[in-house]
Each structure stands twice: as C-alpha cells, then as structure tokens.
Design an enzyme around this catalytic site. Structure first.
Site, PDB file in Angstrom:
ATOM      1  N   GLU A 304      -7.416   2.665  -4.039  1.00 39.30           N
ATOM      2  CA  GLU A 304      -8.680   3.384  -3.814  1.00 39.30           C
ATOM      3  C   GLU A 304      -9.395   3.675  -5.127  1.00 39.30           C
ATOM      4  O   GLU A 304     -10.603   3.852  -5.153  1.00 39.30           O
ATOM      5  CB  GLU A 304      -8.426   4.707  -3.066  1.00 39.30           C
ATOM      6  CG  GLU A 304      -8.423   4.542  -1.552  1.00 39.30           C
ATOM      7  CD  GLU A 304      -8.528   5.852  -0.782  1.00 39.30           C
ATOM      8  OE1 GLU A 304      -8.278   6.936  -1.348  1.00 39.30           O
ATOM      9  OE2 GLU A 304      -8.833   5.803   0.423  1.00 39.30           O
ATOM     10  N   HIS A 333      15.916  -9.986  -0.754  1.00 37.85           N
ATOM     11  CA  HIS A 333      16.266 -10.851   0.369  1.00 37.85           C
ATOM     12  C   HIS A 333      15.052 -11.113   1.253  1.00 37.85           C
ATOM     13  O   HIS A 333      15.188 -11.465   2.414  1.00 37.85           O
ATOM     14  CB  HIS A 333      17.402 -10.212   1.173  1.00 37.85           C
ATOM     15  CG  HIS A 333      18.637 -10.047   0.338  1.00 37.85           C
ATOM     16  ND1 HIS A 333      19.614 -11.002   0.265  1.00 37.85           N
ATOM     17  CD2 HIS A 333      19.002  -9.052  -0.505  1.00 37.85           C
ATOM     18  CE1 HIS A 333      20.573 -10.590  -0.569  1.00 37.85           C
ATOM     19  NE2 HIS A 333      20.210  -9.409  -1.055  1.00 37.85           N
ATOM     20  N   LYS A 447     -15.699   4.690   8.391  1.00 38.02           N
ATOM     21  CA  LYS A 447     -15.722   6.057   8.947  1.00 38.02           C
ATOM     22  C   LYS A 447     -16.957   6.243   9.811  1.00 38.02           C
ATOM     23  O   LYS A 447     -16.894   6.768  10.921  1.00 38.02           O
ATOM     24  CB  LYS A 447     -15.756   7.086   7.801  1.00 38.02           C
ATOM     25  CG  LYS A 447     -14.410   7.387   7.200  1.00 38.02           C
ATOM     26  CD  LYS A 447     -14.547   8.597   6.284  1.00 38.02           C
ATOM     27  CE  LYS A 447     -13.314   8.753   5.416  1.00 38.02           C
ATOM     28  NZ  LYS A 447     -13.493   9.738   4.360  1.00 38.02           N
TER      29      LYS A 447
HETATM   30  O1  PA5 Z   1      -7.999   9.989  -2.028  1.00 36.48           O
HETATM   31  C1  PA5 Z   1      -8.751  10.479  -1.199  1.00 36.48           C
HETATM   32  O2  PA5 Z   1      -9.641  11.287  -1.521  1.00 36.48           O
HETATM   33  C2  PA5 Z   1      -8.604  10.161   0.275  1.00 36.48           C
HETATM   34  O3  PA5 Z   1      -7.628   9.226   0.524  1.00 36.48           O
HETATM   35  C3  PA5 Z   1      -8.293  11.438   1.041  1.00 36.48           C
HETATM   36  O4  PA5 Z   1      -7.048  11.953   0.644  1.00 36.48           O
HETATM   37  C4  PA5 Z   1      -8.268  11.203   2.553  1.00 36.48           C
HETATM   38  O5  PA5 Z   1      -9.392  10.483   2.958  1.00 36.48           O
HETATM   39  C5  PA5 Z   1      -8.224  12.537   3.287  1.00 36.48           C
HETATM   40  O6  PA5 Z   1      -9.362  13.301   2.991  1.00 36.48           O
HETATM   41  P1  PA5 Z   1      -9.433  14.859   3.291  1.00 36.48           P
HETATM   42  O7  PA5 Z   1      -8.543  15.556   2.332  1.00 36.48           O
HETATM   43  O8  PA5 Z   1     -10.859  15.248   3.096  1.00 36.48           O
HETATM   44  O9  PA5 Z   1      -8.987  15.051   4.712  1.00 36.48           O
END
Ligand code: PA5
Length: 478
Positions: A304, A333, A447
């Site tokens: 990410e 393996h 989303k």
């Molecule tokens: O790294 C990030 O910001 C995302 O992966 C969030 O952890 C994830 O989308 C969850 O978001 P939130 O904490 O707003 O529920």
C-alpha cells in the site's frame, strides 16, 4: 528509564546481512559497490526526508515518534488490559487492514502457537481472535466459539467508516443488545480523536465507551506501535514497553545517512536498485512459524505504501514491487524451486532466528537407514537453521539475490526492532521513489463501487455508472 541492560540490548540487536545481494557473491548477477555508491545521494536525501519530517502529522509521519511519546497512554493501556484480563474470557479485535494485521502478527509472534487451545491457567489471559475479513462463515464461526457477553470487543478503525469493520460492529452490537448487554461495558474503541464515526457512536452511549485515540499522523499500516496494537498486545500479557524499546533501539541504529551504517536504509537501497532492474517480486520468507504473520503485515505495509501510479512531480511511475509471503521451511517444498530456477524477477528476504524458544532434540534411531539415521542427535533448531542457510546458499549459487535479517531470538524487543526496521525501510523507499508513501488512492475506487452497489447515499452517480457499463459477454464465460 532504559530497557534492560546495554549488554542485553546489544546482544538482541537485529542485523541485516546482504552479502548474497552483492557481486562479490553473485558475480555479474549481483550489485556492485559502485552501484551502491551511485545511490548515495538519493539514499541520503531519502534519509533526510524522513529525518526532517519526523512526527509531522500533516505528512502522516507521526509513527516515527511512537516509541517516545506514549508514556501516559502505555500506563493507561496497561491498567485497562489488567481489567480486561480479569473480567473477560475472550478478547476480539474488530478491524481490517492495519487494524487487524498488526494485532494478529504480534499475537502470532509472541504467544504460544496454540494459545487459544491452552488451558485458562496456561493462557493466563482471555482467548484471542481477530475478525478481519467479512466472510459470513468467519463471523458465524466466531460466534460459535465465543460467549459474546463474556467478550471484550476492541473495535479498531481510524475512520469508523470502513465498511468491513462497521459491519462487524453492527453484527456484534446487535448480538449484545439482544442478550441485554450494554455494549459500553463490552467494547473498547480505538479511533481517530474527532473525525471518526466511532466517536459519534460513543456519543449515543453518553461517551461511556472506553476509547483510545489513533494519533492524527499515524496511518493504519504504520499503527501497530500505537493503541491499535498496544492494547491487544497488553491484553495478551505481552511486554509492550519492550516492543517500544525495541523500536526506539532500531531507530537509533538507523540514525545515519550512509547505506552501510543504517540497516533500514540498506534494505530500502537494495529494494530500490533491484526494482530498477525489473525485479518485481519481493519475497519475505521468515524461518519461524511465529513470524508467519509478519510476512502478512509486511506485505500490506510495502504494497500500500510504495505501489503508486504517480510521483510527487506528477509523472506516471507505476512504482512498486509485489510482496510475496513465504514461510521457511514449508515453502521450500512449494515455492523455492521457482525461486531458484524460474525468472530472475525476485529478491528474497529471509528472517532468521538465532535461538528458538524451544530446541526439541531429535531422538536417535533407525541408524541403518541413512536418510533417517543422520537426523538423530541433532535438534529441530539445528535442522531449521541448516535449511535456512542452505536455501540462502543455494539461491546465491544459482545467481539469485537474497539477504537475511537476523533476529537473535523472538521477543518483544526484537519484534519492535523488526517492525521499525520495516517501517523505516518503507518510508525511505517511498522517498527514494518520490511517491506518497502514506496514502492509498488506488483502493478508493473499489470502496466507492461497493458503497454504490449497497445503495449508500451520495453514490447514486457511481451506481448509474456501474449499471450502464457494457454487459458481460457470455462468450467469455466458460
Ligand atoms: O493502511 C491503511 O491506512 C489501511 O489499510 C487501513 O488500515 C484500513 O483501510 C482500515 O482503515 P480504518 O482504520 O479507517 O478502518
């Protein structure tokens, strides 16, 4: 107050050995000293970017200060954890992404591998679950094994708008209400100070739900060392001060701008150079079942953060490498055949362990059968370590780049070091690539489409767009 003695801390130092990345080991398949020298200025700029912006919330750099600025919070967490351990039989994290991967990873790393199956006395704390996905089978399975009225649910969401987490919350809140349980008694929220919807929900309960704040400048995937990860860890009886001390220790090891003197900068530089060579796959292969979920956590952190379409100059860069989770020796393996003989498109990062928590001698026997007899008299630790070394060596002999992160043992202090090493590596790599490490614009479209499909107000346009897309062609469905 310093954590344990200086000698102990130094003995627990996590190191990075990148010999098998270099031309000295790999010949023309390796990186030369000259290539590393050529990266010096870029690496130094990346180091300075991180150093100069430490703690800046507006740049999502708040995570750099977590090892230092949480004394009051840590004490509060420890006292809440004590209460939870006394009062509840189960502890369930509701969350996804950074909110789920971090707590799962630390649980896996530092607790018994069959923790939930241990007797209450041996566990010493509540049974522990992280809900994560919104697979209905998973939720139903959870409800089959917990007693909701005896469960503390830690809802972790910075935004309080994450559909998956809020779905989990709605289901659990409904279950509790139907059982006549006041949810304020059985829930802890970990969320943003004011913007998060969980604050609005708490208001409906007169502000009575226990809350922890996810600091402004800390994004989900960089949040394990704040209340997101610290509360679940403390409930499990994990030494959270040790984790933070480990992070601070690694921070100290990474306080120089030179690749050869800064382990996180070295890892970022290796990843950057190989990325430029078109090695698009970045495998993390811990040789420890306790670190299996570290690979999951790392994959999110890396993917990410560096997987970005454009850089800060507005150029289309489509940056990033694909992180792959692997487990030694299990994947010897399964995957290693490909790593050794397949395309030259990978860099493998091993995590090796100096001393496992147990040794487990291998009994003598069947000496007349050479394939079996030679094992007797060794320990399982010797075997797993030999296989780890042998795999790294075999990869090197096949001209395959690999490097090893060495943990003297797995404990809260070394785990804290490892997390901070990966966080710094990611921040440096993002800076070298000149991309925004801390956003995730690519997941937004998915989303929005989900919101539209489920009829969320404000997404009518997206719904119309989806509905007017050309119909799927039957000829491509077999
Ligand atoms: O790294 C990030 O910001 C995302 O992966 C969030 O952890 C994830 O989308 C969850 O978001 P939130 O904490 O707003 O529920």
């Amino acid at each position: 107050m310093a954590y344990k003695t200086k000698e102990w801390r130094n003995a627990m130092r996590v190191t990075v050995d990148y010999n098998y990345m270099m031309s000295k080991s790999l010949g023309d398949k390796g990186i030369t000293d000259a290539e590393l020298r050529a990266l010096k200025d870029r690496a130094q700029r990346a180091f300075e970017y991180v150093q100069n912006n430490r703690g800046r919330d507006e740049l999502y750099m708040g995570w750099t200060e977590l090892p230092y600025n949480q004394e009051a919070i840590v004490n509060d967490i420890l006292s809440t954890a004590k209460e939870v351990r006394k009062k509840f039989k189960y502890f369930v994290v509701l969350g996804i992404g950074g909110s789920a991967l971090g707590p799962s990873m630390v649980f896996n790393a530092l607790k018994h591998l069959h923790y939930n199956e241990l007797s209450a006395k041996l566990r010493g704390g509540p049974k522990f679950y992280v809900e994560d996905n919104v697979d209905p089978v998973r939720m139903s399975a959870l409800l089959d094994v917990i007693e909701p009225e005896k469960t503390c649910f830690n809802v972790i969401s910075k935004s309080g708008a994450t559909s998956e987490t809020m779905t989990q919350f709605l289901i659990i809140a409904d279950v509790l209400e139907k059982k006549g349980v006041n949810i304020a008694e059985n829930m802890v929220f970990t969320t943003d100070a004011c913007r998060g919807n969980l604050i609005k929900i708490d208001d409906k309960f007169g502000g009575k739900i226990k809350k922890y704040i996810l600091p402004d400048g800390v994004g989900g995937r960089f949040s394990e060392l704040c209340p997101v990860g610290l509360l679940p860890a403390a409930v499990l009886g994990i030494d959270i001060k040790g984790m933070l001390a480990g992070a601070a220790y690694m921070d100290g090891l990474c306080n120089k701008p030179a690749i050869a003197k800064n382990p996180a900068l070295a890892c970022a530089a290796l990843q950057f150079i190989t990325m430029r060579q078109g090695k698009n796959i970045n495998v993390l292969m811990p040789y420890s079942d306790n670190l299996k979920l570290m690979a999951d956590w790392y994959c999110q952190l890396w993917a990410e953060s560096v997987g970005k379409a454009v850089d800060y100059a507005g150029n289309t860069v489509n940056a990033g490498t694909t992180p792959v989770k692997s487990l030694g020796v299990t994947d010897q393996h399964s995957q290693v055949q490909l790593y050794i003989e397949g395309p030259f498109d990978k860099v493998i990062t091993f995590i090796s362990v100096g001393e496992y928590a147990v040794r487990m001698p291998i009994p003598q026997g069947y000496e007349d059968i050479p394939d079996v007899g030679f094992l007797g008299g060794h320990t399982m630790q010797e075997l797993i370590q030999a296989e780890n070394k042998a795999t790294a060596y075999a990869l090197m002999r096949a001209g395959r780049m690999n490097y090893t992160i060495n943990l003297p043992e797995i404990n809260a202090f070394t785990l804290g070091q490892l997390m901070f090493l990966f966080e710094l590596q990611t921040a440096y790599a993002g800076a070298m690539l000149n991309v925004n490490t801390f956003n995730q614009p690519g997941v937004e479209n998915g989303k929005k489409a989900t919101f539209a499909l489920l009829g969320k107000k404000g997404y009518e346009g997206t719904k119309r767009e989806i509905d007017s897309a050309p119909p799927l062609d039957d000829k491509y469905i077999v």
